[in-house]
Design an enzyme around this catalytic site. Structure first.
Site, PDB file in Angstrom:
ATOM      1  N   GLU A 172      30.652 -14.285  12.117  1.00 19.74           N
ATOM      2  CA  GLU A 172      29.212 -14.259  11.880  1.00 19.74           C
ATOM      3  C   GLU A 172      28.419 -13.412  12.885  1.00 19.74           C
ATOM      4  O   GLU A 172      27.572 -13.928  13.610  1.00 19.74           O
ATOM      5  CB  GLU A 172      28.648 -15.692  11.853  1.00 19.74           C
ATOM      6  CG  GLU A 172      29.303 -16.550  10.780  1.00 19.74           C
ATOM      7  CD  GLU A 172      28.665 -17.938  10.644  1.00 19.74           C
ATOM      8  OE1 GLU A 172      27.777 -18.259  11.450  1.00 19.74           O
ATOM      9  OE2 GLU A 172      29.067 -18.674   9.732  1.00 19.74           O
ATOM     10  N   GLU A 278      36.856 -19.386   3.698  1.00 20.56           N
ATOM     11  CA  GLU A 278      36.333 -20.747   3.885  1.00 20.56           C
ATOM     12  C   GLU A 278      35.803 -21.318   2.565  1.00 20.56           C
ATOM     13  O   GLU A 278      34.759 -21.981   2.531  1.00 20.56           O
ATOM     14  CB  GLU A 278      35.221 -20.757   4.945  1.00 20.56           C
ATOM     15  CG  GLU A 278      35.664 -20.189   6.278  1.00 20.56           C
ATOM     16  CD  GLU A 278      34.585 -20.246   7.360  1.00 20.56           C
ATOM     17  OE1 GLU A 278      33.597 -20.984   7.191  1.00 20.56           O
ATOM     18  OE2 GLU A 278      34.744 -19.541   8.375  1.00 20.56           O
TER      19      GLU A 278
HETATM   20  C1  XIL Z   1      32.354 -25.897  10.684  1.00 19.35           C
HETATM   21  C2  XIL Z   1      33.250 -27.117  10.686  1.00 19.35           C
HETATM   22  O1  XIL Z   1      33.733 -27.325   9.383  1.00 19.35           O
HETATM   23  C3  XIL Z   1      32.476 -28.311  11.159  1.00 19.35           C
HETATM   24  O2  XIL Z   1      33.353 -29.433  11.309  1.00 19.35           O
HETATM   25  C4  XIL Z   1      31.794 -28.001  12.494  1.00 19.35           C
HETATM   26  O3  XIL Z   1      30.961 -29.082  12.856  1.00 19.35           O
HETATM   27  C5  XIL Z   1      30.978 -26.741  12.420  1.00 19.35           C
HETATM   28  O4  XIL Z   1      31.784 -25.681  11.945  1.00 19.35           O
HETATM   29  N1  XIL Z   1      31.339 -21.206   9.091  1.00 19.35           N
HETATM   30  C6  XIL Z   1      32.467 -21.156   9.898  1.00 19.35           C
HETATM   31  C7  XIL Z   1      33.220 -22.389  10.226  1.00 19.35           C
HETATM   32  O5  XIL Z   1      32.919 -20.057  10.245  1.00 19.35           O
HETATM   33  O6  XIL Z   1      33.837 -22.350  11.480  1.00 19.35           O
HETATM   34  C8  XIL Z   1      32.311 -23.590  10.116  1.00 19.35           C
HETATM   35  O7  XIL Z   1      33.104 -24.761  10.335  1.00 19.35           O
HETATM   36  C9  XIL Z   1      31.596 -23.624   8.791  1.00 19.35           C
HETATM   37  C10 XIL Z   1      30.719 -22.424   8.633  1.00 19.35           C
END
Ligand code: XIL
Length: 356
Positions: A172, A278
């Site tokens: 990001e 994701e």
């Molecule tokens: C999220 C996790 O799923 C949560 O448990 C944590 O509290 C925050 O991060 N984008 C990403 C991931 O790249 O690392 C994130 O994961 C979700 C959004």
């Protein structure tokens, strides 16, 4: 004697006939059983198609929930640590390392012959989540901050180079809801040069791994996709060895954007790999059939684009999805129910991978 013996013989004969017939019936029933195709796991189907199918995983559940561990091993050929390879999890203080959970993910993947997506070396954008350790945020000056980044990348990549075959070097870099480069404390202090350096360092430390930029919402916001194309172009021009782009694909509205394929093809046109990293798709109004269709379409899109190497979902059971806390438990965004039953989306993905 003779009679009785002949009668016994005849009973024995009938019995034998009965047994033979029964055996024949049993064998033919067994044959039917063997002829019926044993359904392949998603992992086997993805292996056949030459793509990675992954899931974000949590070490606490791996250790304490046998169903969770069994499905994770059987259905996926790749794992991403949901949180445990992130900076705060591995190095909360400078050169104080907490590897236990990340080691558990790496050990599980090794035991079950899975690859690992290394997520993530540096996640500078703090929208919603406080992801940068305080010591980095409070670095005395720019060169100290750069040193912290260098040290962190060196420690993590060195430790997991053997098990990780691709890294989200930067997660990001853009503004979450904007289109430009996010001006977080790291980028505001060091400009974009830290990004180029991070990729170069990762390449030096782990020359065989694929190195990715991972970003949110570019599939949904065309101007953000354009912003990422521009940034990646600048980084490559400045000497960053970037192999691929990760599309997070958090489809919280329950729809797969029409632009998904063209977004992938834009990266392919630059000679880069592309991965869905994701994926989760909200179920809207309890409609599991639409949910299944949406899941199938993501896999079909990946299969249709040769540069697409991976579809990883952000978990696999509705029991353990970050969305339960983030937007609510009613969105059931994953492939298995909270009780580990495969949902219609599971079957739809299996059919898509099988080419049915
Ligand atoms: C999220 C996790 O799923 C949560 O448990 C944590 O509290 C925050 O991060 N984008 C990403 C991931 O790249 O690392 C994130 O994961 C979700 C959004």
């Amino acid at each position: 004697m003779t009679k009785s013996s002949s009668s016994k013989d005849s009973i024995t004969g009938s019995l034998r006939l009965l047994l033979v017939l029964t055996a024949a019936l049993l064998i033919s029933a067994c044959d039917d059983g063997h002829d019926a195709p044993v359904p392949l796991t998603l992992r086997e189907l993805a292996d056949q198609r030459g793509i990675l199918i992954g899931a974000a995983a949590q070490p606490g559940l791996i250790a304490n929930d046998a169903d969770y561990a069994r499905i994770l091993a059987a259905e996926f050929n790749s794992i991403t640590a949901e949180n445990d390879m992130k900076w705060k999890a591995t190095e909360p203080k400078h050169m104080t390392y907490t590897w236990e959970n990340a080691d558990a993910i790496a050990a599980f993947a090794t035991a079950y012959g899975q690859t690992v997506r290394g997520h993530t070396l540096v996640w500078p954008n703090e929208f919603q989540f406080q992801v940068i350790p305080d010591y980095v945020r409070n670095a005395a000056d720019a060169s100290t901050m750069q040193q912290y980044i260098d040290d962190h990348i060196e420690a993590v990549v060195t430790r997991y180079a053997d098990v990780v075959d691709r890294w989200d070097v930067i997660n990001e870099p853009l503004e979450t809801l904007g289109t430009g480069v996010d001006q977080n404390v790291i980028t505001a202090t060091l400009g974009e040069a830290w990004m180029v350096r991070a990729f170069q360092q990762a390449r030096t430390l782990d020359p065989t791994a694929d190195l990715y930029v991972n970003e949110s919402l570019t599939e949904l916001i065309p101007a953000k996709h354009a912003g990422l194309l521009a940034l990646v172009g600048r980084l490559i021009d400045a000497g960053a060895p970037i192999d691929g782009v990760g599309l997070q694909a958090h489809f919280l509205g329950g729809k797969v954007p029409a632009a998904l394929q063209s977004v992938m093809e834009d990266w392919q046109a630059l000679g880069l790999k592309v991965a869905i990293t994701e994926l989760d798709i909200a179920t809207v109004g309890g409609d599991l059939q639409t949910h299944a269709t949406q899941y199938a379409s993501v896999f079909a899109t990946c299969l249709a684009v040769s540069a697409c190497v991976e579809v990883t979902s952000w978990g696999f059971t509705d029991r353990a999805t970050w969305l339960n806390g983030f937007i609510g438990p009613e969105f059931t965004p994953l492939l298995f129910t909270e009780n580990y039953q495969p949902k219609p989306a599971y079957t739809a993905v299996a059919k898509t991978l099988a080419g049915d």
